[in-house]
Design a protein around this motif. Sequence first.
Motif, PDB file in Angstrom:
ATOM      1  N   HIS A 146       4.024  58.654  71.539  1.00 39.07           N
ATOM      2  CA  HIS A 146       4.315  57.378  71.942  1.00 39.07           C
ATOM      3  C   HIS A 146       3.333  56.248  71.937  1.00 39.07           C
ATOM      4  N   GLN A 147       2.213  56.563  72.480  1.00 37.77           N
ATOM      5  CA  GLN A 147       1.070  55.527  72.761  1.00 37.77           C
ATOM      6  C   GLN A 147       0.459  55.238  71.125  1.00 37.77           C
ATOM      7  N   ARG A 185       2.012  55.965  68.148  1.00 37.62           N
ATOM      8  CA  ARG A 185       3.171  55.427  67.396  1.00 37.62           C
ATOM      9  C   ARG A 185       3.539  53.916  67.572  1.00 37.62           C
ATOM     10  N   LYS A 186       3.555  53.443  68.855  1.00 38.21           N
ATOM     11  CA  LYS A 186       3.758  52.179  69.234  1.00 38.21           C
ATOM     12  C   LYS A 186       2.653  51.109  68.666  1.00 38.21           C
ATOM     13  N   ARG A 187       1.542  51.935  68.287  1.00 33.72           N
ATOM     14  CA  ARG A 187       0.313  50.864  67.807  1.00 33.72           C
ATOM     15  C   ARG A 187       0.332  50.811  66.519  1.00 33.72           C
ATOM     16  N   GLY A 188       1.286  51.506  65.896  1.00 39.74           N
ATOM     17  CA  GLY A 188       1.426  51.541  64.512  1.00 39.74           C
ATOM     18  C   GLY A 188       0.880  52.568  63.663  1.00 39.74           C
ATOM     19  N   PHE A 189       0.407  53.672  64.195  1.00 37.84           N
ATOM     20  CA  PHE A 189      -0.030  54.799  63.368  1.00 37.84           C
ATOM     21  C   PHE A 189       1.126  55.654  63.131  1.00 37.84           C
ATOM     22  N   SER A 190       0.661  56.542  61.858  1.00 41.81           N
ATOM     23  CA  SER A 190       1.569  57.530  61.519  1.00 41.81           C
ATOM     24  C   SER A 190       1.215  58.798  62.141  1.00 41.81           C
ATOM     25  N   VAL A 228      12.588  60.874  78.475  1.00 35.80           N
ATOM     26  CA  VAL A 228      11.442  60.159  78.037  1.00 35.80           C
ATOM     27  C   VAL A 228      11.537  60.041  76.569  1.00 35.80           C
ATOM     28  N   VAL A 229      11.807  61.348  75.711  1.00 39.60           N
ATOM     29  CA  VAL A 229      11.892  61.251  74.404  1.00 39.60           C
ATOM     30  C   VAL A 229      12.978  60.353  73.771  1.00 39.60           C
ATOM     31  N   ASN A 230      14.128  60.499  74.498  1.00 40.73           N
ATOM     32  CA  ASN A 230      15.228  59.774  74.011  1.00 40.73           C
ATOM     33  C   ASN A 230      15.152  58.249  74.062  1.00 40.73           C
ATOM     34  N   THR A 231      14.624  58.351  75.394  1.00 41.14           N
ATOM     35  CA  THR A 231      14.286  56.624  75.690  1.00 41.14           C
ATOM     36  C   THR A 231      13.300  55.979  74.739  1.00 41.14           C
ATOM     37  N   LEU A 232      12.308  56.664  74.148  1.00 34.36           N
ATOM     38  CA  LEU A 232      11.338  56.189  73.375  1.00 34.36           C
ATOM     39  C   LEU A 232      11.633  56.245  71.962  1.00 34.36           C
ATOM     40  N   ASP A 233      12.844  57.079  71.698  1.00 35.14           N
ATOM     41  CA  ASP A 233      12.879  57.325  70.529  1.00 35.14           C
ATOM     42  C   ASP A 233      11.992  58.042  69.566  1.00 35.14           C
ATOM     43  N   LEU A 234      11.548  59.301  70.309  1.00 36.02           N
ATOM     44  CA  LEU A 234      10.405  60.043  69.593  1.00 36.02           C
ATOM     45  C   LEU A 234      10.711  61.289  69.002  1.00 36.02           C
ATOM     46  N   LEU A 235      12.092  61.787  69.111  1.00 35.63           N
ATOM     47  CA  LEU A 235      12.347  63.268  68.528  1.00 35.63           C
ATOM     48  C   LEU A 235      12.396  63.268  66.828  1.00 35.63           C
ATOM     49  N   GLN A 236      12.634  61.995  66.553  1.00 38.79           N
ATOM     50  CA  GLN A 236      12.435  62.212  64.903  1.00 38.79           C
ATOM     51  C   GLN A 236      10.960  62.556  64.407  1.00 38.79           C
ATOM     52  N   ASP A 237       9.815  62.201  65.311  1.00 37.28           N
ATOM     53  CA  ASP A 237       8.596  62.526  65.062  1.00 37.28           C
ATOM     54  C   ASP A 237       8.243  63.948  65.537  1.00 37.28           C
ATOM     55  N   CYS A 291      -4.041  63.361  84.776  1.00 36.20           N
ATOM     56  CA  CYS A 291      -4.972  63.659  84.110  1.00 36.20           C
ATOM     57  C   CYS A 291      -4.515  63.259  82.755  1.00 36.20           C
ATOM     58  N   ILE A 292      -3.252  63.746  82.165  1.00 38.98           N
ATOM     59  CA  ILE A 292      -3.070  63.234  80.885  1.00 38.98           C
ATOM     60  C   ILE A 292      -2.846  61.960  80.444  1.00 38.98           C
ATOM     61  N   GLU A 293      -2.544  61.046  81.336  1.00 39.95           N
ATOM     62  CA  GLU A 293      -2.600  59.654  81.155  1.00 39.95           C
ATOM     63  C   GLU A 293      -3.929  59.024  81.020  1.00 39.95           C
ATOM     64  N   ILE A 294      -4.896  59.758  81.847  1.00 43.79           N
ATOM     65  CA  ILE A 294      -6.127  59.133  81.779  1.00 43.79           C
ATOM     66  C   ILE A 294      -6.889  59.579  80.239  1.00 43.79           C
ATOM     67  N   GLN A 295      -6.903  60.809  80.071  1.00 45.59           N
ATOM     68  CA  GLN A 295      -7.301  61.222  78.898  1.00 45.59           C
ATOM     69  C   GLN A 295      -6.685  60.820  77.617  1.00 45.59           C
ATOM     70  N   GLY A 296      -5.170  60.474  77.796  1.00 45.67           N
ATOM     71  CA  GLY A 296      -4.412  60.142  76.446  1.00 45.67           C
ATOM     72  C   GLY A 296      -5.009  58.510  76.516  1.00 45.67           C
ATOM     73  N   ALA A 297      -5.160  57.894  77.361  1.00 44.05           N
ATOM     74  CA  ALA A 297      -5.439  56.260  77.250  1.00 44.05           C
ATOM     75  C   ALA A 297      -6.714  56.239  76.512  1.00 44.05           C
ATOM     76  N   TRP A 298      -7.573  57.127  76.838  1.00 44.86           N
ATOM     77  CA  TRP A 298      -8.969  57.061  76.346  1.00 44.86           C
ATOM     78  C   TRP A 298      -9.031  57.470  74.779  1.00 44.86           C
ATOM     79  N   ILE A 299      -8.262  58.424  74.486  1.00 43.83           N
ATOM     80  CA  ILE A 299      -8.067  58.961  73.038  1.00 43.83           C
ATOM     81  C   ILE A 299      -7.423  57.828  72.248  1.00 43.83           C
ATOM     82  N   VAL A 300      -6.508  57.240  72.615  1.00 40.81           N
ATOM     83  CA  VAL A 300      -5.731  56.290  71.822  1.00 40.81           C
ATOM     84  C   VAL A 300      -6.705  55.117  71.613  1.00 40.81           C
ATOM     85  N   SER A 301      -7.291  54.662  72.826  1.00 42.69           N
ATOM     86  CA  SER A 301      -8.344  53.400  72.598  1.00 42.69           C
ATOM     87  C   SER A 301      -9.190  53.815  71.841  1.00 42.69           C
ATOM     88  N   CYS A 302      -9.736  54.917  71.489  1.00 45.94           N
ATOM     89  CA  CYS A 302     -10.900  55.101  70.931  1.00 45.94           C
ATOM     90  C   CYS A 302     -10.488  55.095  69.421  1.00 45.94           C
TER      91      CYS A 302
END
Length: 556
Positions: free
Chosen positions: A29-30, A32-37, A99-108, A460-471
């Motif tokens: 989600h994080q 894809r919403k920033r435009g990454f494939s 979550v997946v349906n709300t964010l329309d993630l299943l296609q990926d 933990c996932i949100e802390i680590q995930g936010a760091w990875i996406v920002s990097c």
Amino acid sequence: MPADPPTNQSPTLDALIVGAGFSGIYHLHQLRKRGFSVRIFEAGSDLGGAWHWNCYPGARTDSDFYIYQFAMEDLYKGFTGWTENFPPREEVLAYLHYVVNTLDLLQDMRFNTPVVSAQFDVSTDRWAVKTSTGLTVHARFLILSTGYASIPHIPPIKGLDTFQGICHHTARFPQDGTCDTLFTNKRVGVIGTGASGVQIVQSAGPVAAHLTVFQRTPQFALPMRQQPVSIFTQQEMMSGPDPLYPIILQRRFQTLTGTYYENTPKLLKDVSREERVLFFEDLWARGGFHTYLGTYMDVRTDAKASQMVYAFWRSKTLKRISDPRMQEKLMPETPCVPIGVHRFPSLEQTYYDVFNQPNVHLVDMNETPIMEVTPGGVRTADGVEHALDVLVLATGFGKGYSGIAAIDIRVGPEGVPMATKWAAGDGVKTYLGLTSAGYPNLFFSCGPGGPTEVCNGPTCIEIQGAWIVSCIEHMRKNKYNRIEATLEAEAEWSNVVQEKISHTLWGQAPKTAPDDAAPARDTIFVGGVMGYDKICRECAENGYRGFVFSGDSEVM
């Protein structure tokens, strides 16, 4: 960027994520919403990660519903599907599907697609990722969201393959719904008394014709104090001028273990007996992990303080067991190790009560170890063959990095596989619990070197995930194609992790755990979630200290 369709023609992506649990979904989600494939490859037939695989009867969380979710307003405001304070597996899966349906993630997301190898091409700064289905994908970044409990530990018991009844590891029960009645009127054996073993015993005890529990290490299980949850309660937590939901969800990032409560800022040795007893009683009444995670600061660092908590727990729990011999087996006067050292405490509802039933038998494997599994059951050292129709292996998982190590990850065709590096004399080392030196453009969450095994998962996932996406965003902004942790930074982080552990009872206990499926304790950051988040943020704010970047004209 729009993502290429996942065909067998070696599509090129910005990022490939392995695993469709909480972590994989968050990263998808994080990014894809920033435009990454970006795509997810998942070995299982559906999303959920550990919650997909752990479909045994009685599986549920040990975290309150209001902290076991993402801290995104557009998500928590739209879900009122919790019916119990500690939700069952089915409700966790319903939440993740929401979550997946709300964010329309299943296609990926692509299921039934196990990743078997990943090779980094230094000429293109991309990973060539291969699956068991024959698909190859080239990705700038590889994000391993495989979790710390993903590869079942199957004990090497003689004759296990000869058993003619039904045998399942708790993480590999059938997905066809037949497990709901699997124990009914059957002779059931359970090997292991960790978290899943406790839940299996609670489920099997009331319905089995006979239940045999094979125990090596007594479990320190705290009363869950399960409560029903209404839709009104959930709606009330979201409404008003100062709604509770966002406060609780943000509070998680400020505590030691990613929950909403914290140790009291006192030492047990400094308080009076009266204050201690009343405080213990209050924690006990609250239920859940309060007795362990909300207690005095020195319980995890001082053996005497730990023993006093254990003695209080034992005095409460003894009352539920009628047989004095069973009392000593389930809760010996002196614990094998301090509480929480070899395994994190569990939560229970009826676990101890089950052992009062006449159809339940406990085998102490310290006295009579298992010698072999026979076609008809389990034979112990005293010569007794315990006849069984169903055998459950509640034997845990491989080390916390086994999901990562199961993939052949290397740099170039002649590179050293990551599993080989970690198995070498220096052991498992990472930088920030997010990367490993020598493996560029590779990130992982819920892996070694992080706080995962002593932290509420989504926190933990949100802390680590936010760091990875920002990097990754930082790299795109600065036209970098490659990032790699230095060996010096990795060694420094390893020292930090071990220094933190040395101040706890974990560091003072024998290095050899009671079984080889126990966590590798020297790879867990125990300095607290807030402290971990601060270190990661400071790394980014200081130009990603400990990393080396490089780039060329090709940008994401």
